[in-house]
Design a protein around this motif. Structure first.
Motif, PDB file in Angstrom:
ATOM      1  N   TYR A   1      -3.317   8.166  14.863  1.00 20.52           N
ATOM      2  CA  TYR A   1      -2.486   7.810  13.798  1.00 20.52           C
ATOM      3  C   TYR A   1      -2.170   6.294  13.678  1.00 20.52           C
ATOM      4  CZ  TYR A   1       0.924   7.401  10.311  1.00 20.52           C
ATOM      5  OH  TYR A   1       1.855   6.722   9.637  1.00 20.52           O
TER       6      TYR A   1
ATOM      7  N   ARG B   1       0.975  -1.066  -0.157  1.00 26.25           N
ATOM      8  CA  ARG B   1       0.190   0.006   0.050  1.00 26.25           C
ATOM      9  C   ARG B   1       0.839   1.343  -0.056  1.00 26.25           C
ATOM     10  NH1 ARG B   1       2.018   2.212   4.257  1.00 26.25           N
ATOM     11  NH2 ARG B   1       1.504   1.287   6.406  1.00 26.25           N
TER      12      ARG B   1
ATOM     13  N   PRO C   1      -0.732   7.756   1.815  1.00 27.16           N
ATOM     14  CA  PRO C   1      -0.091   9.346   2.026  1.00 27.16           C
ATOM     15  C   PRO C   1      -0.968  10.080   2.893  1.00 27.16           C
ATOM     16  CG  PRO C   1      -1.077   9.124  -0.107  1.00 27.16           C
ATOM     17  CD  PRO C   1      -0.960   7.730   0.582  1.00 27.16           C
TER      18      PRO C   1
END
Ligand code: GLU
Length: 464
Positions: free
Chosen positions: A184, A5, A8
């Motif tokens: 995140y 993958r 971004p």
């Protein structure tokens, strides 16, 4: 089945470093007939913008990095993250922590003052037999991951080799904020797991996240992907590549007249090599690409070499394609181009000597934009002897067949007859016919400008 993958964060354009990461992930998947996934990590609401998403998609499409799945947007996967979060809490792998921000800050200050590394001290971490503090009524808790305290996390990084981090170095990471939104590292883990990613290829600025991500994956009972952390790209001065070093956004290279396949070829060689091979197609790159040949040390971005690579691709490019690409650059400067000469023929004449499409456009301009040379320029080149010789040449040019050899012979004959040296004829001829002193070979230039125009300009100035 290999699955890679590119993930971004849409907080700016697709930059050179990101594009190279994408290229490596893409090539690795293609090499193994695997799947390449695009995932947009847009959970940083303050820094993510739809314009950046567009810029990334545009950059990928210009570079022909086509993905098989996605784009997946993390913001659309919130329910799933919350579900996994609940699973972790239920299984005792994560817990609510009611320490306020201020409290954690005080904790850290005290640790610093005592000469210790600042870290969360585990005050809300449930342990057998431990009595937890009273839950405060006014605090929305964060969720922390219960990181193992013993042993270490080790992985065999396909680029960097064995990396081992002691669990004692890692405190209990916040995986959900007080408002319940996941952080995140947690989103990355859930995604890599759900998307069955087998190889995580990313910049080595993420090495520090990897042990944390591995621990969470283990707690979830997930199969671990392989990790490959690619060293950063540096500028010529050894600093991390940034705007100071010139264009870093991929689309700026389109504006500066680079061909996408040239940029790809250059990026492929940035930190990866196959012997001494410099110029190769994407198909060839895919056939050769392997993670083991990625360099362990950072690559230096060299704009001169990129220009050289671009030049090789321009030289080999199809004339019609070049014409299509160069036309907008020219029309921006001088308006719509006349139909003749055919721009593709002009490209054929010029493409050996240009390192960008902008240089090609500049060189091609003389075929479409003519300024009558001023008296000074004429006086400099058009001697009385040349004047006379060129009048004779004008006559010759009305009579010959209009092809390159015949034009060449006519010029040659004019030189011989006049007793002058070639430049004494060719220079004023250029000045009169093209308005400039620099042109490609004079016969090819005249041929493309066309007989009628050539004669009109010669007669206009020589008065023949
Ligand atoms: N979103 C991260 C970045 O743009 C990449 C995360 C990853 O590849 O794991 O730097």
């Amino acid at each position: 089945m290999i699955r890679t993958r590119f993930a971004p964060s849409p907080t700016g354009y697709l930059h050179i470093g990101g594009a190279r990461t994408a290229l490596f992930s893409y090539a690795f998947a293609r090499h193994h007939q695997g799947t390449f996934v695009l995932r947009i990590e847009d959970t940083d609401l303050e820094r993510s913008t739809p314009e950046s998403v567009d810029a990334i998609l545009q950059g990928m499409s210009w570079l022909n990095l086509d993905y098989d799945e996605g784009p997946f947007y993390q913001m659309q996967r919130m329910p799933r993250y919350k579900e996994v979060l609940a699973q972790l809490i239920d299984a005792g792998h994560a817990y609510y922590c009611y320490a306020s921000k201020d409290e954690v800050e005080i904790m850290r200050e005290q640790q610093r003052a005592a000469g210790l590394k600042p870290r969360y001290d585990g005050r809300w971490r449930p342990e057998a037999g431990k009595v937890l503090p009273q839950i405060p009524a006014d605090i929305q808790p964060v969720v922390r991951f219960k990181n193992p305290t013993e042993g270490s996390v080790a992985w065999h990084d396909v680029v960097k080799g064995i990396i081992e981090i002691s669990n004692a170095e890692l405190d209990d990471l916040i995986i959900a904020r007080p408002d319940g939104t996941p952080t995140y590292n947690f989103c990355v883990v859930v995604d890599d797991w759900d998307m069955n990613i087998t190889h995580v290829i990313r910049g080595d600025d993420h090495v520090n996240n990897t042990p944390r991500q591995i621990n969470i994956l283990k707690a979830l009972g997930a199969t671990l992907p392989q990790y490959g952390h690619v060293p950063m790209i540096l500028g010529a001065d050894g600093e991390r590549l940034s705007k100071r070093h010139g264009a870093v956004g991929v689309m700026q290279y389109l504006d500066e007249g680079f061909l996408p396949e040239a940029l790809i070829n250059y990026l492929a060689r940035l930190g990866w090599a196959h012997g001494d091979e410099e110029i190769f197609s994407m198909a060839q790159f895919i056939a050769w690409f392997n993670l083991e040949s990625i360099s362990r040390s950072p690559a230096k971005f060299n704009p001169e070499k990129l220009r050289w690579v671009n030049q090789q691709y321009i030289k080999a490019a199809d004339n019609d394609r070049l014409a299509d690409l160069v036309r907008p650059f020219m029309e921006k400067q001088i308006g719509p181009l006349a139909a003749s000469p055919a721009l593709a023929e002009v490209m054929q004449l010029l493409k050996d000597r240009a390192s960008t499409l902008i240089e090609l456009a500049d060189a091609a301009k003389l075929f479409y934009q003519y300024t009558t040379p001023d008296a000074e320029l004429l006086a400099l080149h058009l001697t009385p002897e040349a004047h006379q010789a060129l009048q004779q040449l004008t006559q010759q040019l009305t009579e010959i067949d209009w092809h390159k050899e015949a034009i060449h012979d006519a010029v040659k004959a004019c030189v011989t007859a006049s007793g002058l040296k070639m430049p004494k004829i060719a220079m004023p001829l250029r000045v009169i016919v093209a308005g400039v002193t620099q042109t490609p070979s004079i016969d090819a230039t005249l041929l493309l400008i066309g007989r009628e125009t050539v004669l009109a300009r010669l007669q206009g100035i020589l008065g023949a």
